[in-house]
Design an enzyme around this catalytic site. Sequence first.
Site, PDB file in Angstrom:
ATOM      1  N   CYS A   2       0.844  -1.184   0.000  1.00 36.68           N
ATOM      2  CA  CYS A   2       0.000   0.000   0.000  1.00 36.68           C
ATOM      3  C   CYS A   2       0.888   1.244   0.000  1.00 36.68           C
ATOM      4  O   CYS A   2       1.889   1.309   0.710  1.00 36.68           O
ATOM      5  CB  CYS A   2      -0.943   0.097   1.201  1.00 36.68           C
ATOM      6  SG  CYS A   2      -2.085  -1.262   1.308  1.00 36.68           S
ATOM      7  N   ARG A  27       3.498  -0.148  -5.042  1.00 38.80           N
ATOM      8  CA  ARG A  27       3.316  -0.767  -3.725  1.00 38.80           C
ATOM      9  C   ARG A  27       1.994  -1.514  -3.610  1.00 38.80           C
ATOM     10  O   ARG A  27       1.773  -2.258  -2.655  1.00 38.80           O
ATOM     11  CB  ARG A  27       3.376   0.307  -2.625  1.00 38.80           C
ATOM     12  CG  ARG A  27       4.666   1.062  -2.569  1.00 38.80           C
ATOM     13  CD  ARG A  27       4.604   2.105  -1.494  1.00 38.80           C
ATOM     14  NE  ARG A  27       4.599   1.499  -0.173  1.00 38.80           N
ATOM     15  CZ  ARG A  27       5.676   1.212   0.536  1.00 38.80           C
ATOM     16  NH1 ARG A  27       6.863   1.500   0.043  1.00 38.80           N
ATOM     17  NH2 ARG A  27       5.590   0.670   1.723  1.00 38.80           N
ATOM     18  N   TRP A  75      -3.077  -2.613  -1.654  1.00 37.37           N
ATOM     19  CA  TRP A  75      -2.781  -4.026  -1.900  1.00 37.37           C
ATOM     20  C   TRP A  75      -3.560  -4.756  -0.810  1.00 37.37           C
ATOM     21  O   TRP A  75      -3.203  -4.701   0.364  1.00 37.37           O
ATOM     22  CB  TRP A  75      -1.284  -4.288  -1.766  1.00 37.37           C
ATOM     23  CG  TRP A  75      -0.864  -5.673  -2.158  1.00 37.37           C
ATOM     24  CD1 TRP A  75      -0.522  -6.100  -3.413  1.00 37.37           C
ATOM     25  CD2 TRP A  75      -0.717  -6.815  -1.304  1.00 37.37           C
ATOM     26  NE1 TRP A  75      -0.186  -7.435  -3.385  1.00 37.37           N
ATOM     27  CE2 TRP A  75      -0.292  -7.894  -2.115  1.00 37.37           C
ATOM     28  CE3 TRP A  75      -0.918  -7.051   0.068  1.00 37.37           C
ATOM     29  CZ2 TRP A  75      -0.056  -9.170  -1.602  1.00 37.37           C
ATOM     30  CZ3 TRP A  75      -0.677  -8.323   0.573  1.00 37.37           C
ATOM     31  CH2 TRP A  75      -0.255  -9.368  -0.253  1.00 37.37           C
ATOM     32  N   ASN A 101      -1.507   1.644   5.855  1.00 39.92           N
ATOM     33  CA  ASN A 101      -0.689   0.586   5.276  1.00 39.92           C
ATOM     34  C   ASN A 101      -0.349  -0.342   6.437  1.00 39.92           C
ATOM     35  O   ASN A 101       0.007   0.136   7.510  1.00 39.92           O
ATOM     36  CB  ASN A 101       0.581   1.217   4.680  1.00 39.92           C
ATOM     37  CG  ASN A 101       1.600   0.187   4.250  1.00 39.92           C
ATOM     38  OD1 ASN A 101       1.235  -0.956   3.953  1.00 39.92           O
ATOM     39  ND2 ASN A 101       2.862   0.578   4.202  1.00 39.92           N
ATOM     40  N   GLY A 102      -0.481  -1.675   6.232  1.00 37.42           N
ATOM     41  CA  GLY A 102      -0.122  -2.599   7.305  1.00 37.42           C
ATOM     42  C   GLY A 102      -1.307  -3.434   7.740  1.00 37.42           C
ATOM     43  O   GLY A 102      -2.314  -3.515   7.037  1.00 37.42           O
ATOM     44  N   GLU A 483      16.497 -17.639  -9.740  1.00 40.42           N
ATOM     45  CA  GLU A 483      16.136 -16.259 -10.061  1.00 40.42           C
ATOM     46  C   GLU A 483      15.513 -16.179 -11.462  1.00 40.42           C
ATOM     47  O   GLU A 483      14.503 -15.493 -11.658  1.00 40.42           O
ATOM     48  CB  GLU A 483      17.373 -15.366  -9.940  1.00 40.42           C
ATOM     49  CG  GLU A 483      17.157 -13.903 -10.272  1.00 40.42           C
ATOM     50  CD  GLU A 483      16.073 -13.207  -9.431  1.00 40.42           C
ATOM     51  OE1 GLU A 483      15.588 -13.790  -8.460  1.00 40.42           O
ATOM     52  OE2 GLU A 483      15.710 -12.072  -9.789  1.00 40.42           O
ATOM     53  N   LYS A 487      11.754 -14.860 -12.309  1.00 42.52           N
ATOM     54  CA  LYS A 487      11.496 -13.758 -13.252  1.00 42.52           C
ATOM     55  C   LYS A 487      10.437 -14.196 -14.255  1.00 42.52           C
ATOM     56  O   LYS A 487       9.545 -13.433 -14.603  1.00 42.52           O
ATOM     57  CB  LYS A 487      12.770 -13.353 -14.014  1.00 42.52           C
ATOM     58  CG  LYS A 487      13.772 -12.600 -13.207  1.00 42.52           C
ATOM     59  CD  LYS A 487      13.405 -11.151 -12.915  1.00 42.52           C
ATOM     60  CE  LYS A 487      12.700 -10.976 -11.624  1.00 42.52           C
ATOM     61  NZ  LYS A 487      13.350 -10.976 -10.371  1.00 42.52           N
ATOM     62  N   GLU A 490       6.773 -14.743 -12.322  1.00 41.02           N
ATOM     63  CA  GLU A 490       6.089 -13.614 -11.684  1.00 41.02           C
ATOM     64  C   GLU A 490       5.552 -12.600 -12.676  1.00 41.02           C
ATOM     65  O   GLU A 490       4.542 -11.954 -12.418  1.00 41.02           O
ATOM     66  CB  GLU A 490       6.977 -12.933 -10.641  1.00 41.02           C
ATOM     67  CG  GLU A 490       8.161 -12.202 -11.197  1.00 41.02           C
ATOM     68  CD  GLU A 490       9.017 -11.546 -10.121  1.00 41.02           C
ATOM     69  OE1 GLU A 490       8.487 -11.181  -9.069  1.00 41.02           O
ATOM     70  OE2 GLU A 490      10.240 -11.416 -10.357  1.00 41.02           O
ATOM     71  N   HIS A 506      14.916 -37.587  -9.587  1.00 42.84           N
ATOM     72  CA  HIS A 506      14.239 -38.049  -8.371  1.00 42.84           C
ATOM     73  C   HIS A 506      12.758 -37.678  -8.367  1.00 42.84           C
ATOM     74  O   HIS A 506      12.123 -37.712  -7.312  1.00 42.84           O
ATOM     75  CB  HIS A 506      14.950 -37.483  -7.133  1.00 42.84           C
ATOM     76  CG  HIS A 506      16.365 -37.942  -7.030  1.00 42.84           C
ATOM     77  ND1 HIS A 506      16.700 -39.255  -6.793  1.00 42.84           N
ATOM     78  CD2 HIS A 506      17.536 -37.276  -7.188  1.00 42.84           C
ATOM     79  CE1 HIS A 506      18.020 -39.379  -6.781  1.00 42.84           C
ATOM     80  NE2 HIS A 506      18.549 -38.178  -7.031  1.00 42.84           N
ATOM     81  N   LYS A 605       5.613  -4.249  -4.623  1.00 41.81           N
ATOM     82  CA  LYS A 605       7.071  -4.102  -4.551  1.00 41.81           C
ATOM     83  C   LYS A 605       7.593  -4.271  -3.133  1.00 41.81           C
ATOM     84  O   LYS A 605       8.644  -4.841  -2.912  1.00 41.81           O
ATOM     85  CB  LYS A 605       7.437  -2.714  -5.071  1.00 41.81           C
ATOM     86  CG  LYS A 605       8.916  -2.454  -5.154  1.00 41.81           C
ATOM     87  CD  LYS A 605       9.493  -3.047  -6.403  1.00 41.81           C
ATOM     88  CE  LYS A 605      10.989  -2.891  -6.493  1.00 41.81           C
ATOM     89  NZ  LYS A 605      11.572  -3.931  -7.332  1.00 41.81           N
TER      90      LYS A 605
HETATM   91  C1  F6R Z   1      11.031 -10.607  -7.255  1.00 40.15           C
HETATM   92  C2  F6R Z   1      11.116  -9.684  -6.138  1.00 40.15           C
HETATM   93  C3  F6R Z   1      10.814 -10.196  -4.779  1.00 40.15           C
HETATM   94  C4  F6R Z   1      11.705  -9.511  -3.734  1.00 40.15           C
HETATM   95  C5  F6R Z   1      11.264  -9.940  -2.328  1.00 40.15           C
HETATM   96  C6  F6R Z   1      12.135  -9.320  -1.265  1.00 40.15           C
HETATM   97  O1  F6R Z   1      11.338  -9.989  -8.468  1.00 40.15           O
HETATM   98  O2  F6R Z   1      11.386  -8.520  -6.306  1.00 40.15           O
HETATM   99  O3  F6R Z   1      10.943 -11.577  -4.711  1.00 40.15           O
HETATM  100  O4  F6R Z   1      13.023  -9.837  -3.969  1.00 40.15           O
HETATM  101  O5  F6R Z   1       9.934  -9.581  -2.113  1.00 40.15           O
HETATM  102  O6  F6R Z   1      12.043  -7.924  -1.302  1.00 40.15           O
HETATM  103  P1  F6R Z   1      13.148  -7.018  -0.657  1.00 40.15           P
HETATM  104  O7  F6R Z   1      14.405  -7.217  -1.428  1.00 40.15           O
HETATM  105  O8  F6R Z   1      12.614  -5.630  -0.788  1.00 40.15           O
HETATM  106  O9  F6R Z   1      13.290  -7.453   0.768  1.00 40.15           O
END
Ligand code: F6R
Length: 610
Positions: A2, A27, A75, A101-102, A483, A487, A490, A506, A605
């Site tokens: 949020c 956010r 969010w 937010n929270g 990773e 990518k 997501e 396995h 984010k």
């Molecule tokens: C994926 C991504 C998330 C963050 C995760 C941790 O592209 O961005 O998996 O890496 O939510 O976020 P931070 O780094 O802000 O603690």
Amino acid sequence: MCGILGYTGDRQASGILLAGLARLEYRGYDSAGIAILNDGKIKVAKNKGRLKVLEDRINAGEEVSGTCGIGHTRWATHGEPSDVNAHPLWSDDMAVVAVHNGIVENYREIRKMLGEHGYTFYSQTDTEAAVKLIDFYYKQEKTPLRAITQAIKKIEGSYCFVLLFKDFPNEVWGARKDLPLIAGQGKGESFLASDVSAILQDTRQVYYLDNMEIVQLKKGSVRFFDGEGYATHKEISEVTWDANAAEKGGFEHFMMKEIHEQARAVKDTFGAVYHSGKIDLTEKGLSDEAIKSVSQIYIVACGSAYHAGAVAQYVIEDLAKIPVRIEMASEFRYRDMPMDKNALAIIISQSGETADTLAAMRRAKENGIKTLAIVNVVGSTIAREADSVFYTMAGPEIAVATTKAYSAQLVACYAIAVKFAKVRGVIDDSECERLIAEIQKLPEKIDEILDEKGSLEAIAHRFINARNAFYLGRNIDYAVAMEGSLKMKEISYLHSEAIAAGEMKHGPISLIEKGMLVAGVMTQKNLYQKMASNMLEARSRGGFLLIVSPRDCDYLKDEADFVFHVPETDGHFTASLAVIPLQLLGYYVAVARKLDVDKPRNLAKSVTVE
Ligand code: F6R
């Protein structure tokens, strides 16, 4: 999650709030709303859906006039995304209106208590309980400050509120616990925001609120109070971030722009600790003496930051010969494991606000373990609470899927690995210099890879209708596969799994079908042959083999369906190069599927809930 904002000054608040919310939409983006206090009345406009829907409905803000207001992008946590559950929420007589937010963890008890005093509830949110609790105390105490101090004593959980009180014209109030809130001061106007990027166009003079602190904005003045309501003094900070960094700069998406900023992010992050031919971590709390005393390292993080930590585990262990454990923050925080007092906990987080990572760091501290945070956002909670901070120099990252912050995290870990190896006598001066030179060459090699991105765009179309994918690797390459797979899933919603290549037989191998994407990361010379065998096993079952390997790797050149060559580098640093084509692949598949690359569904984010 949020995004929240507050403004008071001489300009029309709605335009400022809408512009700021657009920069906070990363956010959360399932609903949006604003409230404006004007002539002793608070008017609210809010709805489910993106900010654009709200903007169109209120004619870019012209329909709600006034110079004092608050705003929110949501969010959802409690209550589905809907017009009713969207913020702001209000007390029934519109005396108190708030965005939040929270999570108010004890909202049920609060509702019950307020119900006994005649309050009723119109939304499914936890926020409404908090707003009405503040209203309950406001009716008794008559001042915003006393109402807020009383309420935050009762509210459990993590929160950040921004509030308007009908009877207090031109004032915005805020309070925070465990979630970010900054106050900005301009000429004759002041701001509150979850993140500096939202107000950077208007002011660079900011205050970072401490936990349980309360803030009062008036036109051009900002005052702070502690949880008991006593005035506190804070130092103002100047934000040095480039405001343009939060614009797309000619790219179609922030994600592509940020992919292109990786060379700079890597260079600047390494540059921050490289002085006069040496890596210097003294400012990061790692003097030579401190490095020698470390018995083991825990790396704790979530998501991509965890994946960066997974690479670091291999690199630090191999270079510095010190035991390293990579831990998911959400698991670590609830594990009861014996911890060595001489251990070092490295906490990795782009936002510096991730709830699980913050809790895990606090747990390490409770156990008497020294914490070093690798964080991108200056002044974030993790940065402020850690014993020491290594700031990655990625600059503001807007796309929800991280790219440049991940790359910056990797290079921060390389610097730590090489420094530990040197100080602990595992490598000599000339090996140390060679490794540093390899790290310094990474930025230009990253740019070389980007010059070849067209071939990935072409191949991505093949996967428009794909349903599943595997990403395989061994050792560092397994961490990169994690990773790459994240990518892909997501942003393109193509289900994909990363598998340590040796584990395929396995179980997972039974899932391979004709034409399924099986991406193999092959950068570790000693494992080329093993990886090649695993990839051929996938091919025999119909898999479409996509290989990422250095130019000197001859394996699978003829058998793979597509090979992407990356420049050669020292085996410890290959993740920084191998990840680039995988980021691009995920991006291009998402674009080919016509998806919202920068704001994938259900994500946000900054993950400030558990
Ligand atoms: C994926 C991504 C998330 C963050 C995760 C941790 O592209 O961005 O998996 O890496 O939510 O976020 P931070 O780094 O802000 O603690």
